[in-house]
Design a protein around this motif. Structure first.
Motif, PDB file in Angstrom:
ATOM      1  N   SER A 174       0.859  -1.186   0.000  1.00  0.00           N
ATOM      2  CA  SER A 174       0.000   0.000   0.000  1.00  0.00           C
ATOM      3  C   SER A 174       0.899   1.241   0.000  1.00  0.00           C
ATOM      4  CB  SER A 174      -0.991  -0.033   1.149  1.00  0.00           C
ATOM      5  OG  SER A 174      -0.361  -0.442   2.333  1.00  0.00           O
ATOM      6  N   GLY A 175       0.799   2.090   0.988  1.00  0.00           N
ATOM      7  CA  GLY A 175       1.676   3.252   0.990  1.00  0.00           C
ATOM      8  C   GLY A 175       1.032   4.481   0.398  1.00  0.00           C
ATOM      9  N   ALA A 176      -0.141   4.328  -0.216  1.00  0.00           N
ATOM     10  CA  ALA A 176      -0.910   5.455  -0.769  1.00  0.00           C
ATOM     11  C   ALA A 176      -0.006   6.422  -1.526  1.00  0.00           C
ATOM     12  CB  ALA A 176      -1.684   6.144   0.353  1.00  0.00           C
ATOM     13  N   ASP A 177      -0.142   7.728  -1.234  1.00  0.00           N
ATOM     14  CA  ASP A 177       0.625   8.670  -2.044  1.00  0.00           C
ATOM     15  C   ASP A 177       2.040   8.865  -1.540  1.00  0.00           C
ATOM     16  OD1 ASP A 177      -0.825  11.765  -0.775  1.00  0.00           O
ATOM     17  OD2 ASP A 177      -0.117   9.945   0.215  1.00  0.00           O
ATOM     18  N   HIS A 178       2.433   8.099  -0.499  1.00  0.00           N
ATOM     19  CA  HIS A 178       3.851   8.125  -0.134  1.00  0.00           C
ATOM     20  C   HIS A 178       4.646   7.296  -1.118  1.00  0.00           C
ATOM     21  CE1 HIS A 178       2.559   9.026   4.211  1.00  0.00           C
ATOM     22  NE2 HIS A 178       2.879  10.129   3.586  1.00  0.00           N
ATOM     23  N   LEU A 179       3.935   6.421  -1.820  1.00  0.00           N
ATOM     24  CA  LEU A 179       4.620   5.536  -2.749  1.00  0.00           C
ATOM     25  C   LEU A 179       4.433   5.974  -4.193  1.00  0.00           C
ATOM     26  CD1 LEU A 179       6.170   2.811  -2.727  1.00  0.00           C
ATOM     27  CD2 LEU A 179       4.019   1.735  -3.270  1.00  0.00           C
ATOM     28  N   THR A 180       3.173   6.284  -4.549  1.00  0.00           N
ATOM     29  CA  THR A 180       2.887   6.632  -5.940  1.00  0.00           C
ATOM     30  C   THR A 180       2.371   8.061  -5.978  1.00  0.00           C
ATOM     31  OG1 THR A 180       0.754   5.576  -5.551  1.00  0.00           O
ATOM     32  CG2 THR A 180       2.371   4.339  -6.816  1.00  0.00           C
ATOM     33  N   SER A 181       3.169   8.929  -6.572  1.00  0.00           N
ATOM     34  CA  SER A 181       2.741  10.318  -6.705  1.00  0.00           C
ATOM     35  C   SER A 181       3.605  10.957  -7.792  1.00  0.00           C
ATOM     36  CB  SER A 181       2.912  11.048  -5.379  1.00  0.00           C
ATOM     37  OG  SER A 181       4.199  11.602  -5.277  1.00  0.00           O
ATOM     38  N   PRO A 182       3.198  12.145  -8.274  1.00  0.00           N
ATOM     39  CA  PRO A 182       3.990  12.782  -9.332  1.00  0.00           C
ATOM     40  C   PRO A 182       5.440  13.042  -8.922  1.00  0.00           C
ATOM     41  CG  PRO A 182       1.860  13.845  -9.121  1.00  0.00           C
ATOM     42  CD  PRO A 182       1.961  12.897  -7.990  1.00  0.00           C
ATOM     43  N   LYS A 183       5.688  13.027  -7.599  1.00  0.00           N
ATOM     44  CA  LYS A 183       7.081  13.218  -7.161  1.00  0.00           C
ATOM     45  C   LYS A 183       7.951  12.039  -7.543  1.00  0.00           C
ATOM     46  CE  LYS A 183       6.570  14.127  -2.689  1.00  0.00           C
ATOM     47  NZ  LYS A 183       7.129  14.205  -1.331  1.00  0.00           N
ATOM     48  N   TYR A 184       7.302  10.864  -7.694  1.00  0.00           N
ATOM     49  CA  TYR A 184       8.065   9.646  -7.960  1.00  0.00           C
ATOM     50  C   TYR A 184       7.593   9.012  -9.261  1.00  0.00           C
ATOM     51  CZ  TYR A 184       8.565  10.328  -2.912  1.00  0.00           C
ATOM     52  OH  TYR A 184       8.786  10.868  -1.661  1.00  0.00           O
ATOM     53  N   PRO A 185       7.972   9.584 -10.389  1.00  0.00           N
ATOM     54  CA  PRO A 185       7.443   9.083 -11.659  1.00  0.00           C
ATOM     55  C   PRO A 185       7.902   7.675 -12.001  1.00  0.00           C
ATOM     56  CG  PRO A 185       9.137  10.735 -12.034  1.00  0.00           C
ATOM     57  CD  PRO A 185       8.895  10.720 -10.569  1.00  0.00           C
ATOM     58  N   LEU A 186       8.907   7.162 -11.297  1.00  0.00           N
ATOM     59  CA  LEU A 186       9.390   5.831 -11.625  1.00  0.00           C
ATOM     60  C   LEU A 186       8.864   4.770 -10.668  1.00  0.00           C
ATOM     61  CD1 LEU A 186      13.075   6.726 -12.459  1.00  0.00           C
ATOM     62  CD2 LEU A 186      11.249   6.198 -14.051  1.00  0.00           C
ATOM     63  N   SER A 187       7.896   5.149  -9.820  1.00  0.00           N
ATOM     64  CA  SER A 187       7.399   4.202  -8.833  1.00  0.00           C
ATOM     65  C   SER A 187       5.993   3.749  -9.189  1.00  0.00           C
ATOM     66  CB  SER A 187       7.403   4.877  -7.457  1.00  0.00           C
ATOM     67  OG  SER A 187       6.721   4.084  -6.531  1.00  0.00           O
ATOM     68  N   PHE A 188       5.774   2.438  -9.202  1.00  0.00           N
ATOM     69  CA  PHE A 188       4.480   1.880  -9.573  1.00  0.00           C
ATOM     70  C   PHE A 188       4.007   0.900  -8.515  1.00  0.00           C
ATOM     71  CE2 PHE A 188       4.018   3.287 -13.941  1.00  0.00           C
ATOM     72  CZ  PHE A 188       5.307   3.660 -14.253  1.00  0.00           C
ATOM     73  N   ARG A 189       2.691   0.817  -8.391  1.00  0.00           N
ATOM     74  CA  ARG A 189       2.109  -0.180  -7.496  1.00  0.00           C
ATOM     75  C   ARG A 189       1.530  -1.286  -8.360  1.00  0.00           C
ATOM     76  NH1 ARG A 189      -0.915   2.911  -5.007  1.00  0.00           N
ATOM     77  NH2 ARG A 189       0.416   3.195  -3.203  1.00  0.00           N
ATOM     78  N   VAL A 190       2.010  -2.491  -8.218  1.00  0.00           N
ATOM     79  CA  VAL A 190       1.669  -3.502  -9.218  1.00  0.00           C
ATOM     80  C   VAL A 190       0.410  -4.299  -8.945  1.00  0.00           C
ATOM     81  CG1 VAL A 190       4.053  -3.726  -9.904  1.00  0.00           C
ATOM     82  CG2 VAL A 190       3.117  -5.316  -8.257  1.00  0.00           C
ATOM     83  N   THR A 191      -0.160  -4.201  -7.766  1.00  0.00           N
ATOM     84  CA  THR A 191      -1.507  -4.727  -7.644  1.00  0.00           C
ATOM     85  C   THR A 191      -2.253  -3.782  -6.713  1.00  0.00           C
ATOM     86  OG1 THR A 191      -1.970  -6.103  -5.714  1.00  0.00           O
ATOM     87  CG2 THR A 191      -0.330  -6.917  -7.224  1.00  0.00           C
ATOM     88  N   PRO A 192      -3.528  -3.596  -6.937  1.00  0.00           N
ATOM     89  CA  PRO A 192      -4.251  -2.676  -6.056  1.00  0.00           C
ATOM     90  C   PRO A 192      -4.269  -3.227  -4.637  1.00  0.00           C
ATOM     91  CG  PRO A 192      -5.731  -3.737  -7.613  1.00  0.00           C
ATOM     92  CD  PRO A 192      -4.377  -4.167  -7.975  1.00  0.00           C
ATOM     93  N   ASN A 193      -3.910  -2.422  -3.674  1.00  0.00           N
ATOM     94  CA  ASN A 193      -3.953  -2.850  -2.283  1.00  0.00           C
ATOM     95  C   ASN A 193      -5.201  -2.262  -1.640  1.00  0.00           C
ATOM     96  OD1 ASN A 193      -1.301  -4.153  -0.737  1.00  0.00           O
ATOM     97  ND2 ASN A 193      -1.032  -3.564  -2.836  1.00  0.00           N
ATOM     98  N   ASN A 194      -5.044  -1.133  -0.921  1.00  0.00           N
ATOM     99  CA  ASN A 194      -6.245  -0.566  -0.335  1.00  0.00           C
ATOM    100  C   ASN A 194      -7.180  -0.055  -1.430  1.00  0.00           C
ATOM    101  OD1 ASN A 194      -4.037   1.410  -0.569  1.00  0.00           O
ATOM    102  ND2 ASN A 194      -5.619   2.853   0.008  1.00  0.00           N
ATOM    103  N   GLU A 195      -6.653   0.099  -2.652  1.00  0.00           N
ATOM    104  CA  GLU A 195      -7.498   0.574  -3.738  1.00  0.00           C
ATOM    105  C   GLU A 195      -8.616  -0.405  -4.087  1.00  0.00           C
ATOM    106  OE1 GLU A 195      -4.178   0.404  -3.982  1.00  0.00           O
ATOM    107  OE2 GLU A 195      -3.504   2.479  -4.022  1.00  0.00           O
ATOM    108  N   THR A 196      -8.464  -1.690  -3.699  1.00  0.00           N
ATOM    109  CA  THR A 196      -9.528  -2.629  -4.029  1.00  0.00           C
ATOM    110  C   THR A 196     -10.844  -2.216  -3.384  1.00  0.00           C
ATOM    111  OG1 THR A 196      -8.931  -4.046  -2.169  1.00  0.00           O
ATOM    112  CG2 THR A 196      -8.043  -4.651  -4.317  1.00  0.00           C
ATOM    113  N   ALA A 197     -10.755  -1.495  -2.275  1.00  0.00           N
ATOM    114  CA  ALA A 197     -11.989  -1.068  -1.615  1.00  0.00           C
ATOM    115  C   ALA A 197     -12.850  -0.241  -2.564  1.00  0.00           C
ATOM    116  CB  ALA A 197     -11.670  -0.263  -0.364  1.00  0.00           C
ATOM    117  N   TYR A 198     -12.210   0.530  -3.452  1.00  0.00           N
ATOM    118  CA  TYR A 198     -12.988   1.376  -4.362  1.00  0.00           C
ATOM    119  C   TYR A 198     -13.802   0.547  -5.349  1.00  0.00           C
ATOM    120  CZ  TYR A 198      -9.817   4.946  -2.615  1.00  0.00           C
ATOM    121  OH  TYR A 198      -9.091   5.769  -1.806  1.00  0.00           O
TER     122      TYR A 198
END
Lengths: 295, 395, 326
Positions: free
Chosen positions: B129-153
């Motif tokens: 998970s990590g939300a926007d600490h992991l994936t954000s425009p600040k880190y264009p080379l960082s990807f989350r490869v399976t939805p974690n907490n996003e599955t709730a949506y």
């Protein structure tokens, strides 16, 4: 609300008794040999896996499976005692590190051997009991009964049998015991056998109530050390009182507050008790422990 | 003292031996894998390793071409032991080997790395998970490869529609970063869909006795208990405890391990539990093939994490092929345009509306349900649109 | 020759350490050296405490307090790092004063447990309060020391020199104390507390001082860790970390000053050989520990003293004899 209160108490008592079951073997080894046997947790784990395969997968009779598992684990324990602890002359620091290394190695090897799937020993006593609105599964009740029986049994063995007396003699003063003709090696080996057999029973019930996996031994180990030290080293009544107390405190604080607060309360209490009464509830003065460390 | 100094001198010799070790690498594309291979979370790490390994095998049966040259994919495994410092050391070692792409597991270990990987221009693929600490425009080379907490949506709107009788939910999560993120997400989703989260319990990871938590929750009588990101053994033990203290409502199990759940919680306890994002009975030929492979090699039951780490490797290689380059920045750009037919359905990189940049792999979620002790297929939930997500995240 | 080493050994090593980055430019090896510096600081400060006979299992707690102090002061209040680093040693020492006042009379295994409980208590408290301690999320993006130019994650030279300096300072401090009168008193406490008491040594006061000392350096190690890794959380400062410090001391050899240094250095370097083995790293580490303790009961220093140096002496003597023979 009183039903919830009853549930909390019942949960606390059962939690405490399960910790005590794991702690019994540990306190015996700690009391007699004064070594921090970190591999005790792994004995619990290996016995649980052994029960899983012998009883769970191959469907051997439960009691027979338990005896075989206890024997297997005792063999491992005696191996450790003879080839690892004895050469180190039971020096507390060295044995602790050695046992720690052994426990890392055994855990890693178990992950490799058994794989990542958490397993479960099939329950011997399915079904639920009801007491005044509180629920208790029959397997938990059985675990409690067995624990009480084991504690009583251990107490009787230690105080009424010749072997038990020899063990207690070595625990109190090993040199004097030697003078009286008691074989220290024999007693140490026997203590390990008893300790590991107790671990086997604890592992079996942990595997039935919870899960069988390579890390299952390390979690209760810290709690057990706490129990032993609060209760007093080498004292079985102390371990019981401390275990029940810890179980009840955990149960109350986890239910009424949260897991984290329970964590804080548990350790704060441990510190408090050790500060106020360092030798524990029923322990004797262990200042000899520090002077025993020789060059 | 002088003896000590001689000792130190011999140590320096040791040091130069380590320095002198050489790490020659042939024509391989090396992906550094920072998994949890020991300690309590090793279940996750080992299952992930199995998925990634198999993916690499399949890819290497034909290999792939970059700029006219033939490549094979090589995975190098490192054990992070769920410790941030070890994860950092693993990253340093990978950089030393010249590895430019990292596949890492768990937010606890991966979030501390993301600053560095982006500075070092490494592509970071994270399963955590990590939300926007992991994936954000600040880190264009960082990807989350399976939805974690996003599955709730995806799952919560589906729940609201399919089971309108659910009005109150109890959330359970472990007390760590992933747990807090999950609980926040789910409580908010529930609120924005007209359901109410009446309990938001956090338990300490590593606890074995769930009676206290179960007692608390059962007393409040929620319609459904949502296990959030509790994993594997904890889910089963918690479910078992809940049933034992008298809870009669529904279970929602995420990141499920269906086989272990049934075995450990017991058939009766597990009956009717909804499994979110679980491949239960293989529905498509791809799923069947993968399922049979796992059972043949490792025995059943299949740990669902195995499927999760399989397709991201393919997505990565597709991006490499599309970019026709080994440069992480170009691969990252190409990755954002890849559409892959994964084991779950169509997989692509999205979630721009939430994170400001396309950075999270999106895909359909197969839902399962446990009937008569068997995990069975229930439904497939498509990935939600940005409008739906926007409605769910508003305060 | 031995005399030469005795005189110039330590300065030579220190010089080598300061000049090493010229030879070793790889970031990874600088990283390993940095982690080694942290481990050496932990191990030597723990050793000084161990010379009084006290084994503390809560050093990770003091590290955490130090790390948290400086992380919060630098990140939230914008204080300069160089002001915070001494504070990061002083605050844990003050906490140690409070804790030690009530705990220091406890002996042996009990003291072990009390300090462990303390370490976990620190972790629990920091984990419970998300504001300001970051809870289980921890604290991310801790700024590096100023000037930022020299302390970036990709350019580790600044961190390396800082680490080596801290390590050398710690070792020097511990060495001087252990050789001083106070150090002798510490040893006497371990040998026989009752005897020391009977000749008028204030046992409690000296034990407390040793405890403060260890806590101070643990805090320094903690803050260095925090600003290097730029991330701290309750996941980091666990019982495992306190245990590591203990392992370094025991495996290195508890009876001499060089022991913890050698132990920390070796046990930091050796697992690095096996890092790329993935699953097997822990297994190998466990086996190494078992054999290390079995075959080196007095630690690495013990082996050096009993085996290596006599060998060197013998070859020297043989060389002299050969020279003297006509």
């Amino acid at each position: 609300m009183s039903a919830a209160f009853g549930q909390i108490i019942l949960t606390g008592v059962t939690m405490g008794l399960i910790y005590i079951m794991v702690a019994l073997g540990l306190t015996l080894v700690f009391g007699v040999m004064r070594v921090v046997n970190f591999v005790h947790g792994e004995m619990v784990m290996l016995a649980a896996f052994s029960m899983y395969y012998i009883y769970g997968v191959w469907h051997v009779n439960f009691v027979l499976a338990l005896v075989v598992s206890a024997a297997l684990v005792s063999a491992v324990g005696v191996f450790f005692q003879r080839y690892l602890y004895k050469p180190l002359k039971y020096d507390m620091d060295s044995v602790m590190i050695c046992a720690l290394g052994a426990s890392y190695a055994i855990k890693s090897a178990s992950w490799l051997a058994f794989g990542p799937v958490p397993r479960h020993i099939p329950t011997v006593f399915p079904g639920m009991l009801h007491f005044f609105g509180a629920f208790l599964s029959k397997e938990r009740a059985a675990a409690c009964v067995i624990c009480i029986a084991l504690t009583a049994g251990l107490y009787l063995v230690l105080h009424k049998t010749k072997m038990g007396k020899a063990i207690r003699a070595v625990e109190q003063d090993s040199e004097a015991a030697q003078v009286l003709g008691i074989s220290i090696d024999g007693v140490n080996a026997m203590v390990f056998v008893i300790g590991c057999s107790l671990a086997a029973v604890a592992g079996t019930f942990s595997g039935i109530l919870f899960a069988v996996e390579p890390e299952m031994g390390s979690d209760p180990l810290m709690k057990c050390f706490m129990i032993i030290l609060i209760g007093g080293i080498g004292s079985i009544p102390g371990a019981i009182v401390a275990g029940l107390m810890l179980g009840l405190i955990d149960s109350f604080s986890e239910t009424l507050f949260s897991g984290e607060m329970a964590f804080i309360i548990g350790f704060a209490l441990l510190m408090f008790i050790l500060i106020v009464r360092p030798k524990g509830f029923f322990g004797y003065d262990i200042s000899e422990l520090t002077t025993r460390r020789k060059e | 003292m002088q003896r000590v100094l001689i000792g130190l001198a011999s140590l320096l010799l040791l040091f130069s031996a380590v320095t002198g070790a050489s790490w020659a690498a042939p024509k391989e594309l090396v992906l550094g894998c920072n998994f949890i291979l020991s300690g309590p979370a090793a279940t996750l790490g080992i299952a992930t390793q199995r998925g990634a390994e198999h993916a690499a095998e399949v890819i290497n049966s034909t290999g792939f071409k970059v700029q006219g040259e033939q490549y094979v994919l090589k995975l190098e495994y490192f054990d992070s032991k769920y410790l941030p410092a070890e994860g950092m050391s693993n990253l340093e070692k990978m950089l030393n080997h010249g590895i430019r792409y990292i596949f890492t597991l768990s937010s606890g270990v991966s979030v501390p790395l993301v600053e560095r990987t982006n500075m070092a221009k490494m592509l970071q693929l994270t399963d955590g998970s990590g939300a926007d600490h992991l994936t954000s425009p600040k880190y264009p080379l960082s990807f989350r490869v399976t939805p974690n907490n996003e599955t709730a949506y995806a799952v919560y709107p589906w729940l609201a529609k399919k089971y309108p009788q659910i009005k109150t939910i109890a959330n359970i999560n472990p007390t760590d970063e992933a747990g807090f993120t999950e609980s926040e997400t789910r409580v908010r989703c529930a609120k924005n869909l007209g359901m109410k989260s009446i309990a938001n319990e956090m338990y300490k990871r590593g606890a074995t006795d769930f009676y206290p938590v179960a007692t608390k929750i059962t007393a409040l009588k929620p319609d459904m208990v949502d296990f959030g990101c509790t994993l594997g053994r904890d889910q089963a033990l918690c479910g078992k405890a809940l049933r034992e203290v008298g809870y009669k409502g529904m279970f929602l199990v995420n990141y499920p391990d269906p086989g272990a759940f049934v075995e450990m919680a017991g058939r009766d306890a597990a009956e009717g539990a909804i499994l979110s994002s679980a491949i239960t009975e293989p529905q498509t030929p791809k799923q069947k093939e993968l399922y049979e492979f796992y059972v043949k090699k490792f025995g059943s039951p299949v740990i669902n994490k195995f499927y999760d780490s399989y397709d991201p490797i393919f997505m990565f290689v597709e991006a490499v092929k599309k970019a026709n380059s080994l440069d992480p920045a170009q691969i990252a750009e190409a990755l954002r345009t890849v559409r892959w037919d994964s084991v779950y359905g169509e997989m692509y990189v999205g979630m721009e509306s939430l994170y400001g940049i396309k950075s999270c792999f999106c895909r359909p979620l197969p839902m399962g349900i446990i009937k008569n002790g068997k995990p069975m297929y229930l439904d497939t939930v498509a990935w939600p649109s940005s409008e739906v997500i926007a409605k769910l995240v508003r305060d | 020759m031995l005399k030469l080493i005795q005189k110039f050994g330590a300065p030579a090593i220190v010089c080598f350490l300061f000049l090493a980055p010229i030879l070793v430019t790889s970031n990874f090896y600088l990283h390993v050296m940095i982690m080694m510096c942290i481990n050496v600081i932990m191990a030597t400060s723990m050793w000084l405490l161990a010379t009084t006979g006290l084994l503390s299992f809560g050093q990770a707690g003091f590290m955490f307090i130090g790390a948290m102090t400086s992380a919060l002061l630098v990140k939230n209040l914008g204080w300069p790092f160089w002001v915070c680093i001494p504070l990061a040693g002083i605050i844990p020492a003050l906490v140690a004063l409070a804790v030690g006042r009530v705990c220091i009379h406890i002996k042996g295994a009990q003291f072990f447990m009390v300090t462990m409980a303390f370490g976990e208590l620190v972790r629990g408290i920091f984990a419970y309060f998300r504001n300001p301690f970051g809870g289980w999320y921890g604290i991310i993006n801790i700024p590096p020391p100023e000037p930022h130019r020299y302390f970036t994650p990709l350019n580790k030279i600044g961190f390396y020199y800082l680490g080596v300096t801290l390590m050398v300072l710690t070792c020097w401090a511990v060495y001087r104390v252990s050789r001083s009168r106070i150090g002798m008193i510490f040893w006497s406490l371990r040998e026989s507390e009752t005897l020391a008491d009977s000749i008028g040594v204030n046992v409690r006061k000296h034990k407390l001082h040793a405890f403060l000392f260890a806590a101070f350096f643990a805090g320094i190690a903690g803050t260095y860790y925090a600003h290097y890794q730029s991330y701290i959380s309750p996941l980091v400062f666990t019982v495992q970390m306190s245990l590591s410090a203990l392992i370094f001391v025991v495996v290195g050899g508890m009876w001499s000053f060089g022991g913890p240094i050698l132990g920390a250095a070796t046990l930091t370097l050796v697992p690095e050989f096996f890092r790329a083995t993935g699953v097997y790293q822990m297994l190998i580490y466990g086996v190494i520990l078992v054999f290390a303790v079995l075959f080196m009961p007095r630690g690495i220093v013990g082996v050096l003293e009993e085996k290596v140096f006599p060998l060197l002496l013998r070859t020297r003597r043989a060389a002299i004899n050969a020279h003297d023979q006509p």
